[in-house]
Scaffold this motif. Sequence first.
Motif, PDB file in Angstrom:
ATOM      1  N   ALA A  68     -19.588  24.566 -37.524  1.00 36.96           N
ATOM      2  CA  ALA A  68     -20.060  23.512 -36.347  1.00 36.96           C
ATOM      3  C   ALA A  68     -21.025  22.496 -37.044  1.00 36.96           C
ATOM      4  CB  ALA A  68     -20.632  23.885 -35.192  1.00 36.96           C
ATOM      5  N   GLU A  69     -20.744  21.217 -37.157  1.00 38.06           N
ATOM      6  CA  GLU A  69     -21.636  20.453 -37.835  1.00 38.06           C
ATOM      7  C   GLU A  69     -22.888  19.818 -36.765  1.00 38.06           C
ATOM      8  OE1 GLU A  69     -21.972  15.774 -39.922  1.00 38.06           O
ATOM      9  OE2 GLU A  69     -20.037  16.594 -39.353  1.00 38.06           O
ATOM     10  N   TRP A  70     -22.365  19.773 -35.352  1.00 36.87           N
ATOM     11  CA  TRP A  70     -23.230  19.445 -34.460  1.00 36.87           C
ATOM     12  C   TRP A  70     -23.631  20.417 -33.476  1.00 36.87           C
ATOM     13  CZ3 TRP A  70     -25.633  14.682 -35.392  1.00 36.87           C
ATOM     14  CH2 TRP A  70     -24.865  13.868 -36.251  1.00 36.87           C
ATOM     15  N   PHE A  71     -24.665  20.223 -32.747  1.00 38.81           N
ATOM     16  CA  PHE A  71     -25.233  21.149 -31.769  1.00 38.81           C
ATOM     17  C   PHE A  71     -25.417  20.271 -30.459  1.00 38.81           C
ATOM     18  CE2 PHE A  71     -28.144  23.548 -29.138  1.00 38.81           C
ATOM     19  CZ  PHE A  71     -27.618  25.021 -29.219  1.00 38.81           C
ATOM     20  N   MET A  72     -24.818  20.616 -29.439  1.00 45.37           N
ATOM     21  CA  MET A  72     -25.123  20.024 -28.009  1.00 45.37           C
ATOM     22  C   MET A  72     -26.399  20.665 -27.404  1.00 45.37           C
ATOM     23  SD  MET A  72     -22.616  19.245 -24.607  1.00 45.37           S
ATOM     24  CE  MET A  72     -22.861  20.893 -24.053  1.00 45.37           C
ATOM     25  N   ASP A  73     -27.281  20.021 -27.552  1.00 46.81           N
ATOM     26  CA  ASP A  73     -28.653  20.510 -26.552  1.00 46.81           C
ATOM     27  C   ASP A  73     -28.659  19.979 -25.292  1.00 46.81           C
ATOM     28  OD1 ASP A  73     -31.159  21.357 -26.072  1.00 46.81           O
ATOM     29  OD2 ASP A  73     -32.481  19.786 -27.045  1.00 46.81           O
ATOM     30  N   TYR A  74     -28.140  20.962 -24.345  1.00 45.94           N
ATOM     31  CA  TYR A  74     -28.010  20.409 -22.940  1.00 45.94           C
ATOM     32  C   TYR A  74     -29.161  20.674 -22.018  1.00 45.94           C
ATOM     33  CZ  TYR A  74     -26.434  19.995 -18.192  1.00 45.94           C
ATOM     34  OH  TYR A  74     -26.151  19.762 -17.029  1.00 45.94           O
ATOM     35  N   ARG A  75     -29.676  19.960 -21.325  1.00 50.85           N
ATOM     36  CA  ARG A  75     -30.873  20.289 -20.459  1.00 50.85           C
ATOM     37  C   ARG A  75     -30.394  19.499 -19.146  1.00 50.85           C
ATOM     38  NH1 ARG A  75     -35.542  19.511 -23.896  1.00 50.85           N
ATOM     39  NH2 ARG A  75     -37.002  19.982 -21.935  1.00 50.85           N
ATOM     40  N   ASN A  76     -30.727  20.344 -18.184  1.00 51.19           N
ATOM     41  CA  ASN A  76     -30.290  19.971 -16.598  1.00 51.19           C
ATOM     42  C   ASN A  76     -31.153  18.898 -16.319  1.00 51.19           C
ATOM     43  OD1 ASN A  76     -28.492  21.885 -15.857  1.00 51.19           O
ATOM     44  ND2 ASN A  76     -29.991  23.574 -15.957  1.00 51.19           N
ATOM     45  N   ALA A  82     -29.736  24.650 -20.378  1.00 47.19           N
ATOM     46  CA  ALA A  82     -28.688  25.524 -19.886  1.00 47.19           C
ATOM     47  C   ALA A  82     -27.656  25.834 -21.001  1.00 47.19           C
ATOM     48  CB  ALA A  82     -28.067  24.472 -19.167  1.00 47.19           C
ATOM     49  N   GLU A  83     -26.990  27.040 -20.762  1.00 44.02           N
ATOM     50  CA  GLU A  83     -26.169  27.365 -21.741  1.00 44.02           C
ATOM     51  C   GLU A  83     -24.958  26.345 -22.323  1.00 44.02           C
ATOM     52  OE1 GLU A  83     -27.429  30.736 -19.064  1.00 44.02           O
ATOM     53  OE2 GLU A  83     -26.602  28.508 -18.946  1.00 44.02           O
ATOM     54  N   MET A  84     -24.386  25.893 -21.236  1.00 42.48           N
ATOM     55  CA  MET A  84     -23.109  25.186 -21.527  1.00 42.48           C
ATOM     56  C   MET A  84     -22.882  24.064 -20.485  1.00 42.48           C
ATOM     57  SD  MET A  84     -20.186  24.610 -23.186  1.00 42.48           S
ATOM     58  CE  MET A  84     -19.038  24.779 -22.048  1.00 42.48           C
ATOM     59  N   CYS A  85     -22.097  23.125 -20.752  1.00 42.33           N
ATOM     60  CA  CYS A  85     -21.565  22.025 -19.828  1.00 42.33           C
ATOM     61  C   CYS A  85     -20.142  21.660 -20.161  1.00 42.33           C
ATOM     62  CB  CYS A  85     -22.583  20.997 -19.647  1.00 42.33           C
ATOM     63  SG  CYS A  85     -21.852  19.617 -18.428  1.00 42.33           S
ATOM     64  N   GLY A  86     -19.068  21.926 -19.341  1.00 41.72           N
ATOM     65  CA  GLY A  86     -17.681  21.456 -19.802  1.00 41.72           C
ATOM     66  C   GLY A  86     -17.489  20.238 -19.870  1.00 41.72           C
ATOM     67  N   ASN A  87     -18.052  19.460 -18.953  1.00 38.02           N
ATOM     68  CA  ASN A  87     -18.246  18.103 -18.887  1.00 38.02           C
ATOM     69  C   ASN A  87     -18.772  17.440 -20.180  1.00 38.02           C
ATOM     70  OD1 ASN A  87     -16.103  17.615 -16.886  1.00 38.02           O
ATOM     71  ND2 ASN A  87     -17.831  17.572 -15.126  1.00 38.02           N
ATOM     72  N   GLY A  88     -20.023  18.106 -20.134  1.00 40.54           N
ATOM     73  CA  GLY A  88     -20.898  17.500 -21.238  1.00 40.54           C
ATOM     74  C   GLY A  88     -20.366  17.406 -22.747  1.00 40.54           C
ATOM     75  N   PHE A 217     -22.581  22.888  -6.211  1.00 38.65           N
ATOM     76  CA  PHE A 217     -24.025  22.763  -6.320  1.00 38.65           C
ATOM     77  C   PHE A 217     -24.559  23.104  -7.559  1.00 38.65           C
ATOM     78  CE2 PHE A 217     -28.465  23.725  -5.740  1.00 38.65           C
ATOM     79  CZ  PHE A 217     -28.922  22.498  -5.092  1.00 38.65           C
ATOM     80  N   GLU A 218     -24.965  22.378  -8.503  1.00 40.82           N
ATOM     81  CA  GLU A 218     -25.433  23.014  -9.890  1.00 40.82           C
ATOM     82  C   GLU A 218     -26.829  23.252  -9.729  1.00 40.82           C
ATOM     83  OE1 GLU A 218     -23.987  21.466 -13.298  1.00 40.82           O
ATOM     84  OE2 GLU A 218     -22.794  19.805 -12.270  1.00 40.82           O
ATOM     85  N   ARG A 219     -27.126  24.425 -10.269  1.00 43.17           N
ATOM     86  CA  ARG A 219     -28.371  24.867 -10.540  1.00 43.17           C
ATOM     87  C   ARG A 219     -29.301  24.041 -11.410  1.00 43.17           C
ATOM     88  NH1 ARG A 219     -28.469  29.653 -15.192  1.00 43.17           N
ATOM     89  NH2 ARG A 219     -27.043  28.556 -16.623  1.00 43.17           N
ATOM     90  N   GLY A 220     -30.435  23.602 -11.072  1.00 40.74           N
ATOM     91  CA  GLY A 220     -31.625  22.677 -11.879  1.00 40.74           C
ATOM     92  C   GLY A 220     -30.916  21.223 -11.779  1.00 40.74           C
ATOM     93  N   VAL A 221     -29.989  20.973 -10.609  1.00 41.09           N
ATOM     94  CA  VAL A 221     -29.402  19.706 -10.744  1.00 41.09           C
ATOM     95  C   VAL A 221     -29.444  19.293  -9.065  1.00 41.09           C
ATOM     96  CG1 VAL A 221     -27.723  17.812 -11.310  1.00 41.09           C
ATOM     97  CG2 VAL A 221     -28.271  19.726 -12.768  1.00 41.09           C
TER      98      VAL A 221
END
Length: 289
Positions: A68-76, A82-88, A217-221
Amino acid sequence: MPSITFTKGHCTGNDFVIVPDVDGALDLTDDQVAVLCDRRFGIGGDGILRVVRAEAIPEGRDAAAAGAEWFMDYRNADGSKAEMCGNGVRVFVHYLVQAGLSELSDTPMLLGTRAGVKTVTRAPNGYEVDLGPWTVDAAEVVVRAKGGGAPRPGLGIDVGNPHIVVALPDEAELGGLDLTVQPHMQPEPPHGANIEFVVPSDPLVTDGVGSIRMRVFERGVGETLSCGTGVAAAALAVRHWAGPAAPDHWRVGVPGGTLEVRMPYVGDEQHVLLSGPATLVYSGEVALA
């Protein structure tokens, strides 16, 4: 004050502040993330997606080793990781393509996340991400939501991040929920969970495709117009309740639109795949608090 460039994007109303940081030089604090996501004092969003090369940060090195060339650093929106976000994932890939940072043609794109490497392809309705295998937690969690009447049992589904799915009897109860107040879970999962409330369509299956509606209802959001992994979890839960004759293809209506979920076999494992549109709204520059 230092400033950063950003792009605002969304997937069926689940919106994100996309921050390019290809060399991994940016270190946003939880408070800075929260201000950027604030809808009155910042840009506004359900979370932040930092665009960073996988090899540039310690969290991404396993992903880089996997190709994988890119990493998605996702923050609520509250700054928590957060581990993952399908829309993200989908809007992140759309950003990479539109910014000329990557290509997506006939070859799937590998993308690093805290829940492992995800595979993304183009789809007729936008982009499709393979969320991988899932697990069902047989332990019952009872959920009480404001405006939702009596407490109801929820089913635990993990698709790389944790979810509790609750079935409701009709659209009136779904619409009557007050999700400005966080629902109460008993027992509380150790790391929290996103909570999906679902209503099956009538008929449940048409032409081999299942159909449900949901709110989340999303945790942290808080409540969001859409949650990609939540959509997948909701479809998996209803399929689980419906039994072995249930279909492997679902359409899920959320307040922000419609997403699709498939459950094909990849080798010897059954995976869950999520597809839908991704939109970039505008770009700009903002001073960091």
